[in-house]
Design an enzyme around this catalytic site. Structure first.
Site, short mmCIF file in Angstrom:
data_model
loop_
_atom_site.label_atom_id
_atom_site.label_comp_id
_atom_site.label_asym_id
_atom_site.label_seq_id
_atom_site.Cartn_x
_atom_site.Cartn_y
_atom_site.Cartn_z
N GLU A 1 -13.69 -6.19 8.49
CA GLU A 1 -12.38 -5.88 9.08
C GLU A 1 -12.39 -4.46 9.63
O GLU A 1 -13.32 -3.69 9.39
CB GLU A 1 -11.28 -6.01 8.03
CG GLU A 1 -11.39 -5.03 6.87
CD GLU A 1 -10.26 -5.18 5.87
OE1 GLU A 1 -9.69 -6.28 5.76
OE2 GLU A 1 -9.94 -4.18 5.22
N ASP B 1 -15.44 -2.01 8.25
CA ASP B 1 -16.13 -2.40 7.02
C ASP B 1 -17.11 -3.54 7.28
O ASP B 1 -16.83 -4.45 8.08
CB ASP B 1 -15.11 -2.83 5.96
CG ASP B 1 -14.16 -1.70 5.58
OD1 ASP B 1 -14.54 -0.52 5.76
OD2 ASP B 1 -13.04 -2.00 5.13
N GLU C 1 0.81 -1.21 0.00
CA GLU C 1 0.00 0.00 0.00
C GLU C 1 0.85 1.27 0.00
O GLU C 1 0.38 2.35 0.33
CB GLU C 1 -0.93 -0.01 1.21
CG GLU C 1 -1.93 -1.15 1.20
CD GLU C 1 -2.81 -1.15 2.44
OE1 GLU C 1 -3.83 -0.45 2.44
OE2 GLU C 1 -2.46 -1.86 3.40
N ASN D 1 -9.85 -0.93 10.08
CA ASN D 1 -8.68 -0.23 9.56
C ASN D 1 -8.26 0.84 10.56
O ASN D 1 -9.02 1.78 10.82
CB ASN D 1 -9.01 0.43 8.22
CG ASN D 1 -9.50 -0.57 7.19
OD1 ASN D 1 -8.72 -1.13 6.45
ND2 ASN D 1 -10.81 -0.80 7.15
N TYR E 1 -9.13 2.11 -6.60
CA TYR E 1 -8.50 3.38 -6.92
C TYR E 1 -8.64 3.77 -8.39
O TYR E 1 -7.94 4.65 -8.87
CB TYR E 1 -7.02 3.33 -6.51
CG TYR E 1 -6.87 2.94 -5.06
CD1 TYR E 1 -7.28 3.79 -4.05
CD2 TYR E 1 -6.34 1.70 -4.69
CE1 TYR E 1 -7.18 3.44 -2.71
CE2 TYR E 1 -6.22 1.34 -3.36
CZ TYR E 1 -6.65 2.20 -2.38
OH TYR E 1 -6.55 1.85 -1.05
N GLY F 1 -7.43 5.19 4.73
CA GLY F 1 -6.92 6.09 3.71
C GLY F 1 -7.40 7.52 3.86
O GLY F 1 -8.51 7.78 4.31
N ARG G 1 -11.81 2.92 10.75
CA ARG G 1 -12.90 2.68 9.80
C ARG G 1 -13.20 1.19 9.83
O ARG G 1 -12.29 0.37 9.71
CB ARG G 1 -12.49 3.10 8.39
CG ARG G 1 -13.67 3.33 7.44
CD ARG G 1 -13.24 3.42 6.00
NE ARG G 1 -12.94 2.09 5.48
CZ ARG G 1 -11.79 1.78 4.87
NH1 ARG G 1 -10.84 2.68 4.73
NH2 ARG G 1 -11.60 0.55 4.40
N SER H 1 -6.00 -2.79 1.36
CA SER H 1 -6.31 -2.31 0.01
C SER H 1 -6.70 -3.45 -0.93
O SER H 1 -6.52 -3.35 -2.14
CB SER H 1 -5.13 -1.52 -0.58
OG SER H 1 -5.08 -0.23 -0.03
#
Length: 345
Positions: free
Chosen positions: A305, A292, A13, A307, A252, A311, A290, A187
């Site tokens: 998961e 998910d 990443e 984070n 992305y 990002g 964050r 990612s």
């Protein structure tokens, strides 16, 4: 304040991190701070005594995330050797000169608690979760055990080491379709879907190229959501609508549609936010994160998961969620700085 934004590194990443770092450096500069953007692995020839004396114009710098993962072997060759091992030239000295280090790192040696633990020992203040929370969330096998023990639903699954793969233990898995992913990746690098035994074996082989342990979970059909958490409180829910499989390229490419606030009923919204706050506490995270989720076709909520250093790029989810409550990217960065300093106080 004198703030070092630490980015780059040596994970898959890396490019995402560099883009996050540049965005954060620009925002913190707008807030009136003295800012230095530093690649933790490549380092710099600028000495710690000189680093905050120069006025760097980050607005003239641009960055984008390539569609392919970085060639880490080339990055290693570019730097050469260093007396500080993983840390590039002058990195530790510059971080010591900083009032705080803004962690814009993603992936291994940045999001897994190793640098956080090093900074704790060196007396360097940094943003985000500490080494324990970072390690808990980075290892998806540990995340599964902690969250399930606290009553947070996750897809049926298990983890396998490369040794177990070689001795045939992975042959016991018979639930398809399933998701195969590196235990400590991010990612969506190395993540793939397997629909049968043959594709499962290929997915495992590919996944073990990234690390020594993988997580296998049943594939849940449903809608994907993410919930940012700031200082223990959930942000508005965002829905991720991918054009195909939500892999590194799709994340992305700009082709993924993100809707915030998510177009869901109030009960589902509250349930997702409560689950995010509970996961945040269960994993012993702090400042921001964050989480998910997948909501199945019958309304069941499954955590995917957590984070710990989400990002902060233009396409990233957390800044989009913060914007919905009126918090700009610059204000979000300042919030993270101030709450992190409070934690150290």
């Amino acid at each position: 304040m004198n703030i070092t934004v630490l980015a780059g590194g040596l994970s898959g990443e890396r490019d995402v991190s560099l883009t996050s770092g540049l965005m954060c450096a620009k925002s913190l500069k707008k807030q009136g701070h003295n800012v230095f953007l530093l690649d933790v692995f490549m380092g710099t020839d600028i000495t710690p005594d000189e680093v905050f004396k120069s006025d760097i114009d980050f607005e003239t710098q641009t960055s984008s995330i390539p569609s392919n993962e970085p060639d880490l072997e080339k990055i290693k060759e570019m730097r050469g050797t260093s007396d500080d091992g993983f840390f590039g030239k002058n990195v530790i000295g510059i971080c010591k000169k900083s009032d705080i280090v803004f962690m814009a790192l993603h992936g291994a040696n940045g999001e897994d608690g190793k640098i956080q633990a090093t900074f704790e020992l060196l007396g360097i203040k940094y943003t985000g979760s500490d080494y324990l929370g970072s390690a808990n969330a980075m290892n998806k096998g540990i995340t599964r055990r902690l969250l399930i023990a606290d009553g947070i639903k996750m897809a049926n699954g298990t983890s396998y080491t490369s040794k177990e793969y070689k001795n045939g233990k992975t042959d016991e898995w018979n639930s398809f379709p399933c998701i195969v992913k590196p235990c400590s990746g991010g990612s969506s690098i190395g993540v793939s879907r397997a629909d049968d035994k043959e594709s499962f074996k290929k997915a495992l082989k590919d996944c073990f190229k990234y690390e020594d342990e993988v997580v296998v979970e049943e594939f849940i059909t449903g809608r994907e959501f993410s919930v940012g958490v700031l200082d223990g409180k959930a942000l508005p829910v965002i829905e991720i609508i991918a054009d195909g499989f939500y892999d590194y390229k799709n994340k992305y490419s700009g082709k993924t549609l993100e809707v915030c606030p998510a177009e869901i009923d109030e009960n589902t919204t509250k349930a997702l936010q409560n689950a995010a706050q509970k996961a945040f506490a269960s994993l012993k995270l702090r400042i921001y994160s964050r989480i998910d989720f997948i909501v199945s076709s019958n309304g069941e909520i499954y955590c995917l998961e957590a984070n710990t250093l989400p990002g902060m790029t233009p396409a990233s989810l957390l800044p989009q969620e913060a914007a919905v409550i009126g918090m700009s990217h610059a204000q979000l960065c300042d919030f993270i700085i101030n709450k992190s300093l409070e934690a150290f106080a």
